[in-house]
Design an enzyme around this catalytic site. Structure first.
Site, PDB file in Angstrom:
ATOM      1  CD1 TRP A   8      27.010  15.369  39.127  1.00 14.20           C
ATOM      2  CD2 TRP A   8      28.455  16.548  38.192  1.00 14.20           C
ATOM      3  NE1 TRP A   8      27.129  14.919  37.775  1.00 14.20           N
ATOM      4  CE2 TRP A   8      28.111  15.801  37.220  1.00 14.20           C
ATOM      5  CE3 TRP A   8      29.807  17.625  37.599  1.00 14.20           C
ATOM      6  CZ2 TRP A   8      28.450  15.623  36.080  1.00 14.20           C
ATOM      7  CZ3 TRP A   8      30.076  17.464  36.606  1.00 14.20           C
ATOM      8  CH2 TRP A   8      29.495  16.437  35.601  1.00 14.20           C
ATOM      9  CG  HIS A   9      28.706  22.120  42.859  1.00 10.56           C
ATOM     10  ND1 HIS A   9      29.090  23.258  42.458  1.00 10.56           N
ATOM     11  CD2 HIS A   9      29.546  21.213  42.540  1.00 10.56           C
ATOM     12  CE1 HIS A   9      30.337  23.099  41.827  1.00 10.56           C
ATOM     13  NE2 HIS A   9      30.606  21.836  41.844  1.00 10.56           N
ATOM     14  CE1 TYR A  10      24.592  14.900  46.325  1.00 10.02           C
ATOM     15  CE2 TYR A  10      24.913  15.214  43.885  1.00 10.02           C
ATOM     16  CZ  TYR A  10      25.078  14.509  44.914  1.00 10.02           C
ATOM     17  OH  TYR A  10      25.970  13.332  45.000  1.00 10.02           O
ATOM     18  CG  HIS A  11      23.819  22.408  49.037  1.00 13.65           C
ATOM     19  ND1 HIS A  11      24.123  22.800  47.665  1.00 13.65           N
ATOM     20  CD2 HIS A  11      23.166  23.374  49.596  1.00 13.65           C
ATOM     21  CE1 HIS A  11      23.458  23.983  47.544  1.00 13.65           C
ATOM     22  NE2 HIS A  11      22.872  24.382  48.527  1.00 13.65           N
TER      23      HIS A  11
END
Length: 552
Positions: free
Chosen positions: A489-492
């Protein structure tokens, strides 16, 4: 020989520790936070009002940004979801899994989406954003982030901003069985030195901070609103921002086009206009999915793409929605021979091989085969299963994807593709990380988590795929990475620095509009981005206040 758990358990593979139908959530104190005094349902707001700053997105960056700006200016913070108060699962560490699993189309605090890569994912849709649904791990960015991000950071203000966040919502976790064993296993596997409890990004094995306090109660970016000037701030929840209002103006020298406000819709379907005063700005903090989506819907993006959708082009900005990244997560899950505590990420191994190792343990309901003949399942006392997970996240990543609209309805998730492992460097880093997981599993610290077999043999009981037997076989390890990929969940990205925004987070070519969130990042800062994203909101708020005072 590695022993898998019975086949009917395999379906929970790597949904652990993400989705569960069960929660051991403890009661949360019912005294509401101070900031609720200035939080109202969007239906209570007038059809039109004026503000110095309009912050779109009450999430990880938007809350500290709005709180800081309110010290000197009139601020409106618009959040599409509701509040965390009163939602027991959401506010409890033990309710983490239930929050991610209990989703619906338009209202749940976690909004699920599936990338075109076939990997399930989630977005925060609540005041506090993804900091209100995540695993709570807190660690500052690595030093290279500040050198390579394209921003001329004032590191004194950076440290002040981190400390402001940490004093409010960061705690030292207490390690129990699984986390302690993982810490020791990492050290045995050569992830050294041991640096103890630290909020800094340092190579080796450490205990990081947590936004869960000692009683398991969650704290999030929303708590930072307690530091706002309540006379200067209004927070509208269930406020769905439909588009950014733009107009030709000579007020801003950098552009002939400027943001003048936003249109948002409340739960009853009524529209509201929030407008900016002279020298005011719209601050877009809707996250790596929401910010590029709202720009595209507002007609800011690639001209040919917008025209193909029938969206009037306000400003041609070709890289909106491009350079979207998600750090892949890979690992293994086991069923230990003894019960374990619920634990989210507390220990991290920071290697020099481009990978970070973390762990979690959780208790889930045991689902027996339907109508088992020889097992009488008690109706009032269900059985529960402990599952422990070891996982690795690669730095970067270098693989890049993109976002496009599925609908011009802002409530509908865009179509997202991350192209995991399209870069061979990412594959190599994943292989390094999964091999290190193998080293941890072979450590003496992990022996207690094996089952004793006949004739003295000891083996792990895996839930889902085990690591390949031959860890030295690069092809097999790379195949494992691709087969078992999931998200942390560390999309950027999507509005990245230098292509969509400048080094002060101004949207290139449009005045009075900034993007201030994870969509501007080209790399995930350290082991977990939430610390740096909260710091960013505070940091930029302080910078704006100081710059405006200097110009007077």
């Amino acid at each position: 020989m590695k022993k898998p758990v019975c086949l009917f358990l395999i379906h929970i593979v790597f949904l652990v520790p993400f989705c569960s139908l069960f929660s051991h959530a403890r009661p949360i104190p019912q005294t509401g936070p101070d900031y609720l005094k200035f939080v109202l349902n969007a239906t209570e707001f007038p059809p039109e009002d004026y503000y110095d700053y309009i912050v779109v997105g009450g999430g990880t960056t938007g809350c500290p940004l709005a709180a800081t700006l309110s010290q000197s200016y009139r601020v409106l913070l618009l959040e599409r979801g509701g509040v965390t108060f009163g939602k027991h699962n959401l506010m409890s560490q033990d309710g983490f899994l239930s929050t991610l699993n209990d989703v619906d189309t338009f209202d749940s605090p976690a909004q699920a989406f599936m990338s075109e890569d076939g990997v399930p994912n989630a977005r925060g849709r609540v005041l506090g954003g993804s900091s209100a649904i995540n695993a709570g791990f807190y660690s500052r960015a690595d030093p290279a982030f500040f050198q390579q991000s394209g921003v001329e950071w004032d590191l004194d203000i950076v440290n002040q901003a981190y400390e402001w966040v940490e004093e409010a919502i960061v705690f030292r976790p207490e390690l129990r069985n699984w986390q302690s064993a993982v810490r020791d296993g990492l050290l045995e596997a050569g992830v050294e030195p041991y640096t103890g409890f630290s909020l800094e990004h340092v190579v080796g094995t450490k205990i990081g901070g947590s936004t869960f306090d000692g009683s398991g109660r969650r704290h999030s970016a929303a708590d930072l609103l307690n530091y706002a000037n309540e006379a200067n701030i209004q927070v509208a929840v269930y406020a769905s921002v439909e588009r950014i209002l733009l107009a030709s103006t000579s007020q801003y020298s950098r552009s002939r086009l400027s943001a003048i406000g936003v249109v948002y819709r409340d739960k009853k379907g009524r529209y509201h206009h929030a407008m900016v005063r002279e020298k005011g700005e719209v601050m877009l903090s809707a996250g790596a999915i929401g910010s590029p989506q709202l720009l595209l819907i507002s007609g800011i993006g690639p001209r040919s793409y917008l025209s193909s959708l029938g969206i009037p082009v306000s400003y041609h900005l070709p890289y909106v929605g491009q350079y979207l990244y998600d750090n892949p997560r890979n690992g293994i899950s086991i069923v230990p021979p003894m019960p374990l505590e619920n634990s989210l990420i507390q220990v991290v191994g920071i290697t020099e091989a481009g990978t970070y190792l973390e762990a979690a343990s959780t208790v889930i309901p045991f689902v027996s085969p339907a109508r088992a003949v020889f097992i009488r399942t008690p109706s009032t006392s269900p059985l529960y299963l402990t599952v422990a997970t070891l996982m690795e996240k690669i730095v970067g990543p270098l693989s890049t994807g993109s976002l496009r609209l599925a609908s011009t309805d802002v409530r509908v998730n865009p179509i997202v593709r991350f192209n995991y492992f399209s870069s061979p460097v990412d594959v190599e880093r994943c292989v390094n990380g999964t091999r290190k997981i193998g080293d941890v599993l072979r450590s003496r610290s992990m022996e207690d988590f094996m089952f004793r077999e006949w004739f003295g043999a000891r083996n792990f009981r895996y839930v889902g795929p085990a690591l390949p037997v031959d860890l030295s076989d690069f092809t097999q390890m790379a195949d494992f990475c691709r087969r078992t990929v999931s998200t942390i969940w560390h999309y950027h990205g999507g509005c990245v620095m230098g292509k969509v925004v400048d080094r002060d987070y101004h949207l290139i070519g449009v005045g009075a509009l900034r993007v201030v969130d994870g969509s501007t990042l080209t790399v995930s800062p350290g082991t977990n981005p939430q610390a740096t994203l909260m710091m960013l909101g505070r940091y930029l708020g302080l910078k704006i206040i100081r710059e405006r005072k200097k110009s007077h």
